[in-house]
Design an enzyme around this catalytic site. Structure first.
Site, PDB file in Angstrom:
ATOM      1  N   GLU A  39      -1.032  -1.362  -5.005  1.00  0.00           N
ATOM      2  CA  GLU A  39      -2.262  -0.559  -5.422  1.00  0.00           C
ATOM      3  C   GLU A  39      -2.092   0.497  -6.152  1.00  0.00           C
ATOM      4  O   GLU A  39      -0.979   1.204  -6.105  1.00  0.00           O
ATOM      5  CB  GLU A  39      -2.982  -0.239  -3.991  1.00  0.00           C
ATOM      6  CG  GLU A  39      -4.252   0.249  -4.341  1.00  0.00           C
ATOM      7  CD  GLU A  39      -4.924   0.430  -2.839  1.00  0.00           C
ATOM      8  OE1 GLU A  39      -5.965  -0.176  -2.707  1.00  0.00           O
ATOM      9  OE2 GLU A  39      -4.414   1.535  -2.155  1.00  0.00           O
ATOM     10  N   ASP A  92       0.868  -1.027   0.042  1.00  0.00           N
ATOM     11  CA  ASP A  92      -0.114  -0.021   0.132  1.00  0.00           C
ATOM     12  C   ASP A  92       0.939   1.207  -0.117  1.00  0.00           C
ATOM     13  O   ASP A  92       1.345   1.635   1.080  1.00  0.00           O
ATOM     14  CB  ASP A  92      -0.921  -0.006   1.260  1.00  0.00           C
ATOM     15  CG  ASP A  92      -1.839   1.370   1.412  1.00  0.00           C
ATOM     16  OD1 ASP A  92      -2.351   1.688   0.324  1.00  0.00           O
ATOM     17  OD2 ASP A  92      -2.045   1.637   2.373  1.00  0.00           O
ATOM     18  N   ASP A 116      -2.706   0.641   7.144  1.00  0.00           N
ATOM     19  CA  ASP A 116      -1.913   0.410   6.075  1.00  0.00           C
ATOM     20  C   ASP A 116      -1.466  -0.842   5.963  1.00  0.00           C
ATOM     21  O   ASP A 116      -1.319  -1.426   4.583  1.00  0.00           O
ATOM     22  CB  ASP A 116      -0.775   1.551   6.033  1.00  0.00           C
ATOM     23  CG  ASP A 116      -1.042   2.960   6.246  1.00  0.00           C
ATOM     24  OD1 ASP A 116      -1.306   3.773   5.149  1.00  0.00           O
ATOM     25  OD2 ASP A 116      -1.125   3.575   7.209  1.00  0.00           O
TER      26      ASP A 116
END
Length: 157
Positions: free
Chosen positions: A67, A7, A140
């Site tokens: 991502e 992330d 996260d």
């Protein structure tokens, strides 16, 4: 197969490593890399790179999933997110790890079944899918595990 999910960010980067054995996902590790906000921007990006490199060297994932950037109204934030993603992509590339990218909606759909799921839903499904006793913290790290789970479900054969 061992998969590392990332992330990305420029202040906090989440990571999660999952083993895929048959159709079973098993958690290996998860956490975050904090960039020291007292450092100049270049040093912060380097510390993110160094932290991701340490995770890659220690846990030796076969593949890396990240991502894609969320494009909001703030162009400066989107640009910074892109820089953080670039650092993560470089860390994977320098270790010859195949890289796969997923949109936030793809991650949500793969984990929860709904591309518009809320954070709490994602965190709880990550906990359930990986058999964790508690929701992974911080947020996260849970997001990075969700990216790894998404790749487990959508990876090319």
């Amino acid at each position: 197969m061992r998969i590392m999910g990332i992330d990305p960010g420029t202040r906090i980067v989440g990571y999660g490593v999952v083993d895929l054995v048959g159709n079973q996902m098993r958690p290996v590790t998860h956490g975050v890399i904090y960039a020291d906000m007292k450092n100049d921007y270049g040093k912060r990006l380097r510390s993110i790179h160094d932290g991701l490199t340490q995770v890659i060297v220690t846990h030796r994932p076969d593949q890396v999933a990240i991502e894609e950037a969320f494009y909001g109204k703030n162009a400066a934030s989107a640009l910074r997110m892109g820089e953080g993603r670039g650092v993560a992509i470089l860390a994977a590339a320098l270790h010859d790890k195949p890289l796969f990218q997923y949109t936030p909606a793809e991650v949500k759909k793969a984990v929860v079944g709904n591309g518009r799921a809320h954070k709490e839903q994602i965190q709880e499904m990550v906990r359930l899918l990986l058999g964790l006793p508690e929701i992974p913290e911080p947020e996260d790290a849970a997001d990075a595990l969700a990216v790894a789970i998404c790749h487990c479900n959508r990876r090319p054969e």
